[in-house]
Enzyme design. Structure first.
Site, PDB file in Angstrom:
ATOM      1  N   CYS A  35      91.846 -46.648  57.069  1.00 57.02           N
ATOM      2  CA  CYS A  35      92.819 -47.698  57.371  1.00 57.02           C
ATOM      3  C   CYS A  35      93.481 -48.236  56.109  1.00 57.02           C
ATOM      4  O   CYS A  35      93.269 -49.394  55.726  1.00 57.02           O
ATOM      5  CB  CYS A  35      92.135 -48.815  58.140  1.00 57.02           C
ATOM      6  SG  CYS A  35      91.440 -48.182  59.651  1.00 57.02           S
ATOM      7  N   PRO A  84      85.722 -31.200  27.574  1.00 47.61           N
ATOM      8  CA  PRO A  84      86.537 -30.915  28.752  1.00 47.61           C
ATOM      9  C   PRO A  84      85.824 -31.364  30.025  1.00 47.61           C
ATOM     10  O   PRO A  84      84.599 -31.268  30.119  1.00 47.61           O
ATOM     11  CB  PRO A  84      86.654 -29.384  28.729  1.00 47.61           C
ATOM     12  CG  PRO A  84      85.415 -28.926  28.041  1.00 47.61           C
ATOM     13  CD  PRO A  84      85.101 -29.984  27.010  1.00 47.61           C
TER      14      PRO A  84
HETATM   15  N1  LLP Z   1      86.153 -37.409  27.243  1.00 45.90           N
HETATM   16  C1  LLP Z   1      86.350 -38.715  27.490  1.00 45.90           C
HETATM   17  C2  LLP Z   1      85.900 -39.719  26.515  1.00 45.90           C
HETATM   18  C3  LLP Z   1      86.989 -39.104  28.674  1.00 45.90           C
HETATM   19  O1  LLP Z   1      87.183 -40.395  28.914  1.00 45.90           O
HETATM   20  C4  LLP Z   1      87.392 -38.124  29.604  1.00 45.90           C
HETATM   21  C5  LLP Z   1      88.046 -38.509  30.860  1.00 45.90           C
HETATM   22  C6  LLP Z   1      87.156 -36.775  29.308  1.00 45.90           C
HETATM   23  C7  LLP Z   1      86.527 -36.461  28.112  1.00 45.90           C
HETATM   24  C8  LLP Z   1      87.510 -35.658  30.241  1.00 45.90           C
HETATM   25  O2  LLP Z   1      88.866 -35.589  30.562  1.00 45.90           O
HETATM   26  P1  LLP Z   1      89.433 -34.255  31.278  1.00 45.90           P
HETATM   27  O3  LLP Z   1      89.181 -33.122  30.355  1.00 45.90           O
HETATM   28  O4  LLP Z   1      88.723 -34.103  32.561  1.00 45.90           O
HETATM   29  O5  LLP Z   1      90.868 -34.537  31.506  1.00 45.90           O
HETATM   30  N2  LLP Z   1      89.963 -39.639  37.392  1.00 45.90           N
HETATM   31  C9  LLP Z   1      91.062 -39.105  36.610  1.00 45.90           C
HETATM   32  C10 LLP Z   1      90.657 -38.697  35.248  1.00 45.90           C
HETATM   33  C11 LLP Z   1      90.077 -39.809  34.428  1.00 45.90           C
HETATM   34  C12 LLP Z   1      89.499 -39.253  33.182  1.00 45.90           C
HETATM   35  C13 LLP Z   1      88.838 -40.260  32.358  1.00 45.90           C
HETATM   36  N3  LLP Z   1      88.260 -39.729  31.164  1.00 45.90           N
HETATM   37  C14 LLP Z   1      91.696 -37.951  37.378  1.00 45.90           C
HETATM   38  O6  LLP Z   1      91.297 -37.710  38.518  1.00 45.90           O
HETATM   39  O7  LLP Z   1      92.613 -37.313  36.895  1.00 45.90           O
END
Ligand code: LLP
Length: 431
Positions: A358, A291
């Site tokens: 900008c 997570p």
């Molecule tokens: N594991 C892997 C291999 C991942 O690529 C990611 C996120 C996670 C875990 C964690 O995902 P989470 O549990 O946080 O959803 N910048 C974007 C999110 C990109 C996530 C990329 N990988 C945003 O602001 O929503």
């Protein structure tokens, strides 16, 4: 996402108005703005602890929680989570360096990513991390060559692409065939004889990650079942697997949800079900989850001050001192972040909440019912603990913001605001 959707402020015990002013835990945000300036990220330490405990209670145990540190990699936060037993999911040498600096147990670190360089792979092997999640055949070739040179066996995990639709924003969907992530199942299967015969690769597990901000637990159940069946195949082929990694994607509420997300317990139950249906529950593997936002997203807010309110072409623009340089999610994904006035106030009608950068895309809210605020007022953007500071930039030569960790009545600087001189610290002027 923004237009036509429900716009709410998710309830949280960590962000509450008291006597008309907004607090983070027991510290008033007005006092934080006064002491540390704006824009500033504010995190409630207790909220991070509570999220970690809630997640640990939601997943089937035993389970290694490998926090996806890309969500927020501040050392104080890593140290805090590490002390509670948390591991890490990393995607770069820089993230590995941060984890080691913060004292995260290398035996609890997994390394994802489609483009690990040789230098990063060497660094991971030097640090004796738990496993490298491999995502392509050329990557396996590179790891094997490096391990051979060192006379060692590299611990690897096959990250498979289960081709499950996570039903989320296309930019954060990762488990479909047409994305760059993971190995297709057939390819992974075909690799087994080679991996099992190699002296320099030790297949330690299987992994997947279908995407972020999953709305329902179904994609996680489907993906875990597919992954579980593959784990059974690996063991049948002679692999001595140690772990199965179901990835991240645990959702948080930002406030614009049409329907509530499934509770975290449903995601935990989905994993249990997927392991049982596939028969992988009988393999005695350790479960890993990755997570990111779930642990830190709602624990953080971006505190910003109104610079001007401007009427233009019948439209109200509220211009604040934070920008896409601090929180790029609205610009990048049209993501919703609740806007909370620090001083409780009346509704002010529809407006755009924008930053000073900008770029037309430098907005936090478009045509949203926003409170009546005036020059000098403070507002908080909620849900900014994840993918806020970690995606920050210095565009328009804006110094990187400060980060403050609040615990009870204490407010501690965990990243000082950059100075103007910091902006050119790494630059040189030859001649
Ligand atoms: N594991 C892997 C291999 C991942 O690529 C990611 C996120 C996670 C875990 C964690 O995902 P989470 O549990 O946080 O959803 N910048 C974007 C999110 C990109 C996530 C990329 N990988 C945003 O602001 O929503």
């Amino acid at each position: 996402m923004e237009r036509g959707s429900r716009a709410d402020v998710p309830p949280s015990p960590w962000w509450a108005h008291r006597d008309g002013a907004l607090f983070c835990d027991a510290v008033s945000l007005e006092s934080i703005a006064e002491r540390f300036g704006t824009p500033t990220f504010v995190y409630a330490a207790g909220a991070i602890d509570a999220a970690y405990d809630a997640l640990a209670a939601a997943v089937p145990q035993p389970c290694l929680i490998a926090y996806a540190i890309k969500a927020n990699s501040n050392l104080a936060i890593l140290e805090r989570l590490g002390r509670r037993g948390c591991g890490a999911d990393i995607v770069s040498g820089g993230e590995l360096a941060r984890c080691l600096e913060a004292g995260i147990d290398p035996g609890k670190i997994v390394f994802s990513g489609v483009g690990k360089t040789d230098a990063e792979l060497v660094m991971a092997l030097d640090a004796s991390i738990r496993a490298i999640h491999v995502e392509s055949v050329p990557e396996i070739d590179a790891i094997e060559a490096i391990a051979r040179d060192r006379g060692a066996a590299a611990p690897i995990t096959l990250r498979v692409n289960p081709d499950v639709d996570p039903q989320t924003h296309p930019y954060i969907a990762t488990g479909l065939h047409d994305t760059k992530f993971g190995l297709e199942l057939d390819v992974a299967r075909g690799l087994l004889p080679r991996l099992l015969a190699s002296e320099h690769l030790r297949l330690e597990g299987v992994a997947c990650h279908v995407g972020s901000q999953l709305k329902s637990a179904e994609p996680m159940a489907d993906a875990t079942e597919i992954l579980g069946r593959f784990a059974v195949e690996c063991v049948a082929a002679g692999a001595q697997l140690r772990s199965i990694d179901a990835g991240g994607g645990w959702p948080i509420r930002y406030g614009d949800e049409e329907l509530d997300y499934a509770p975290w317990a449903a995601f935990g139950a989905a994993i249990t079900a997927g392991l049982r249906t596939s028969g992988a529950d009988a393999l005695g593997l350790e479960l890993i989850v990755e997570p990111g936002r779930a642990l830190v997203g709602d624990a953080g807010g971006l505190l910003t001050r109104v610079v001007f309110v401007k009427e233009q072409h019948g439209k109200r623009f509220v211009i604040v001192d934070a920008a896409m340089t601090e929180l790029i999610r609205p610009a990048l994904y049209d993501a919703y972040h609740a806007v909370v006035p620090v001083r409780a106030t009346e509704p002010g009608g529809p407006a755009d909440l924008v930053g000073p950068v900008c770029e037309t895309g430098d907005f936090f809210a478009v045509d949203r019912e926003l409170p009546a605020v005036a020059r000098g007022d403070l507002v908080l953007l909620r849900g900014a603990g994840a993918y806020g500071m970690s995606m920050a930039s210095q565009y328009n030569s804006r110094p990187v913001a400060a980060e403050i960790l609040v615990g009870g009545t204490d407010a501690t600087v965990i990243r000082r605001r950059q100075t103007y001189a910091d902006l050119w610290r790494e630059e040189a002027r030859p001649g």
